[in-house]
Structure formats: C-alpha cells, structure tokens
Design a protein around this motif. Structure first.
Motif, mmCIF file in Angstrom:
data_model
loop_
_atom_site.group_PDB
_atom_site.id
_atom_site.type_symbol
_atom_site.label_atom_id
_atom_site.label_comp_id
_atom_site.label_asym_id
_atom_site.label_seq_id
_atom_site.Cartn_x
_atom_site.Cartn_y
_atom_site.Cartn_z
ATOM 1 N N ARG A 152 -21.813 81.046 -13.120
ATOM 2 C CA ARG A 152 -21.383 82.318 -13.705
ATOM 3 C C ARG A 152 -20.037 82.804 -13.164
ATOM 4 N N ALA A 153 -19.884 82.763 -11.846
ATOM 5 C CA ALA A 153 -18.683 83.338 -11.243
ATOM 6 C C ALA A 153 -17.541 82.344 -11.128
ATOM 7 N N LEU A 154 -17.863 81.067 -10.879
ATOM 8 C CA LEU A 154 -16.815 80.096 -10.609
ATOM 9 C C LEU A 154 -15.816 79.943 -11.763
ATOM 10 N N PRO A 155 -16.257 79.742 -13.014
ATOM 11 C CA PRO A 155 -15.268 79.558 -14.092
ATOM 12 C C PRO A 155 -14.331 80.752 -14.281
ATOM 13 N N PRO A 156 -14.821 82.020 -14.289
ATOM 14 C CA PRO A 156 -13.873 83.140 -14.426
ATOM 15 C C PRO A 156 -12.878 83.231 -13.277
ATOM 16 N N ILE A 157 -13.344 82.961 -12.047
ATOM 17 C CA ILE A 157 -12.429 82.989 -10.905
ATOM 18 C C ILE A 157 -11.391 81.878 -11.048
ATOM 19 N N ALA A 158 -11.847 80.698 -11.484
ATOM 20 C CA ALA A 158 -10.927 79.566 -11.656
ATOM 21 C C ALA A 158 -9.826 79.898 -12.660
ATOM 22 N N THR A 159 -10.149 80.702 -13.669
ATOM 23 C CA THR A 159 -9.166 81.061 -14.688
ATOM 24 C C THR A 159 -7.965 81.761 -14.091
ATOM 25 N N THR A 160 -8.173 82.515 -13.024
ATOM 26 C CA THR A 160 -7.080 83.292 -12.428
ATOM 27 C C THR A 160 -6.128 82.433 -11.600
ATOM 28 N N VAL A 161 -6.575 81.263 -11.158
ATOM 29 C CA VAL A 161 -5.729 80.439 -10.279
ATOM 30 C C VAL A 161 -5.489 79.039 -10.810
ATOM 31 N N CYS A 162 -6.141 78.670 -11.898
ATOM 32 C CA CYS A 162 -6.060 77.296 -12.400
ATOM 33 C C CYS A 162 -5.756 77.301 -13.887
ATOM 34 N N SER A 163 -4.927 76.357 -14.325
ATOM 35 C CA SER A 163 -4.550 76.268 -15.731
ATOM 36 C C SER A 163 -5.628 75.641 -16.594
ATOM 37 N N ASN A 164 -6.631 75.015 -15.961
ATOM 38 C CA ASN A 164 -7.680 74.330 -16.714
ATOM 39 C C ASN A 164 -9.051 74.706 -16.166
ATOM 40 N N PRO A 165 -9.539 75.931 -16.463
ATOM 41 C CA PRO A 165 -10.837 76.355 -15.938
ATOM 42 C C PRO A 165 -11.994 75.493 -16.420
ATOM 43 N N ASP A 166 -11.841 74.824 -17.579
ATOM 44 C CA ASP A 166 -12.911 73.936 -18.051
ATOM 45 C C ASP A 166 -13.194 72.833 -17.047
ATOM 46 N N ALA A 167 -12.163 72.427 -16.310
ATOM 47 C CA ALA A 167 -12.356 71.401 -15.285
ATOM 48 C C ALA A 167 -13.355 71.876 -14.241
ATOM 49 N N TYR A 168 -13.336 73.162 -13.950
ATOM 50 C CA TYR A 168 -14.236 73.682 -12.925
ATOM 51 C C TYR A 168 -15.632 73.935 -13.464
ATOM 52 N N VAL A 169 -15.776 74.065 -14.785
ATOM 53 C CA VAL A 169 -17.110 74.056 -15.380
ATOM 54 C C VAL A 169 -17.735 72.682 -15.160
ATOM 55 N N TYR A 170 -16.950 71.636 -15.429
ATOM 56 C CA TYR A 170 -17.426 70.274 -15.173
ATOM 57 C C TYR A 170 -17.799 70.090 -13.706
ATOM 58 N N LEU A 171 -16.927 70.529 -12.805
ATOM 59 C CA LEU A 171 -17.180 70.351 -11.379
ATOM 60 C C LEU A 171 -18.447 71.079 -10.949
ATOM 61 N N ALA A 172 -18.665 72.286 -11.481
ATOM 62 C CA ALA A 172 -19.875 73.038 -11.152
ATOM 63 C C ALA A 172 -21.117 72.292 -11.622
ATOM 64 N N GLU A 173 -21.047 71.750 -12.822
ATOM 65 C CA GLU A 173 -22.205 71.022 -13.350
ATOM 66 C C GLU A 173 -22.442 69.724 -12.586
ATOM 67 N N SER A 174 -21.365 69.075 -12.160
ATOM 68 C CA SER A 174 -21.527 67.830 -11.411
ATOM 69 C C SER A 174 -22.179 68.103 -10.053
ATOM 70 N N ILE A 175 -21.905 69.265 -9.474
ATOM 71 C CA ILE A 175 -22.535 69.639 -8.209
ATOM 72 C C ILE A 175 -24.037 69.819 -8.404
#
Length: 230
Positions: A168-191
C-alpha cells in the motif's frame, strides 16, 4: 512487468533496473527508512573481506555494496546483468572493475573467489538454484558465501504491518523519488513471493554449500544467510 512470478524474464528484469539505475540507491534509502545502510554494514561484517582476497559482489548495481570490500584491501568484482546499473556505477566509481554477467552463467573460471556475496538480487534471478550452484562453482574450497535478502518477519504483528507497507505505502512513496514506480510494485510482490529463511537455507544446502546458517535483521524483514564451500 509489474507482477512477480517464478518465470521472471531476465531481459525484462534487466530493463527494469536499467530504468531505475540513476536514483536506485536514493530510492532504497527512502523506502527502507534508512535501514539499507545498516544491512550493508551487516553484510560487510559477515563477508569479512581481507587484504589480497578476491570477492565477487553479484547484483552489485552501482557498486555501493562493493566499495567497502575494496576499502578493506580485497580485489572486488562488482557484477550485474543490468547494463544501466553498470554504466551508472562506472560513472561513480571508475576504479572498480564492473563486469556484466548473468547469475546463472557467470563469466568466471572455477574456484577463483575467496568470498561471494549477493544482496537483494537473488530473488530477481530466474533460476535461484542455478545461481546458487554457480556461486559455489566460482568459489575456492573453504571459501564463503553471504546472501542478504528480504525475508519473512518472525513476529505476526510486524509481518502484518510490513505486508501492508509493501503493497500500500511503498508504490506511492516510490512515485515521489523514482521515475518508474511500477518497478517497485514488482519488487514488493517479489518480496512477498520469496521463500522464508529455512527454505532458502535448504536450497543453499541442496546446491552444495555446507555449514549453512542465517540470522535475522530488523525482525526478519531481511535475513543474512551464510555458507562455506567444502
């Protein structure tokens, strides 16, 4: 690619890391609330690199994880399959011998490293067991492996809070510092899909590593697995 699966395609994962390379280290510091620095220090202590030793730092990215081994007097080889990460690393630390390589087919001879390590990269490899076997192959007899990877919190309340944060929190936070927040959705799911501590230890043993052990960091959010090549 926004879904983690057991059929991770290497070219898709590499392209994802190419895209996030310039801000990868900053994003990790923000998303981990500064914990990545403590985890890196734990890896450095566990590897215990000594002057003159050869150390393979797999999935090294921009080489942030490699620099402490070089500072200890070891000859460290930062290796990654993301060319974007390697390019960024060479800009920042041109003195390190950045090397492109696939974890399942490493471009090194048998038994050349005193220590091999990989931090937060093993779960992105398509064939985990092949990577563990390759790490064994390139390690000298008596050499050691250290794997730092996200894992499963040992306390139920922490596990619940952590899972909610990841999804829930990781993708919105990633949007503020990363150009590709979808990458962090993948990373969260892989974890979330990654094996727990005993399961990864069993896979290390199956690959041929001996004296396998692990310890939890930050309540099991991260686990540090170790092993020795007999």
């Amino acid at each position: 690619m926004t879904r983690a699966s057991l059929d991770k395609q290497p070219h898709e994962v590499a392209a994802m890391f190419d895209d996030v390379a310039p801000k990868y280290d900053l994003t990790n510091d923000v998303l981990s609330l500064g914990q990545t620095r403590l985890w890196r220090k734990a890896v450095v202590r566990a590897v215990d690199a000594r002057p003159g030793e050869r150390v393979l730092d797999l999935a090294a990215g921009t080489g942030t994880s490699s620099q402490p081994f070089a500072a200890a007097g070891a000859y460290v080889v930062p290796c990654d399959f993301s060319l974007g990460m390697l390019r960024e690393g060479r800009k920042r630390q041109p003195h390190l011998p950045f090397t492109a390589g696939d974890a399942t087919r490493l471009p090194f001879a048998d038994g050349v490293f005193d220590a091999v390590t990989i931090s937060f990269g093993l779960r992105n490899v398509q064939d985990t067991d092949a990577a563990l076997a390759e790490l064994l192959r390139v390690t000298k007899p008596g050499g050691r492996v250290v794997i730092c990877e996200f894992s499963h919190p040992v306390l139920a309340p922490l596990r619940t809070v952590y899972t909610e944060y990841l999804m829930r929190a990781l993708p919105p936070i990633a949007t503020t510092v990363c150009s590709n927040p979808d990458a962090y959705v993948y990373l969260a799911e892989s974890i979330r899909a990654w094996p727990d501590q005993p399961a990864l230890a069993a896979r290390l043993q199956k690959a041929g590593w001996s004296k396998v052990a692990w310890r939890n960091l930050t309540g099991g959010i991260v686990a540090l697995h170790r092993g020795v090549r007999a």
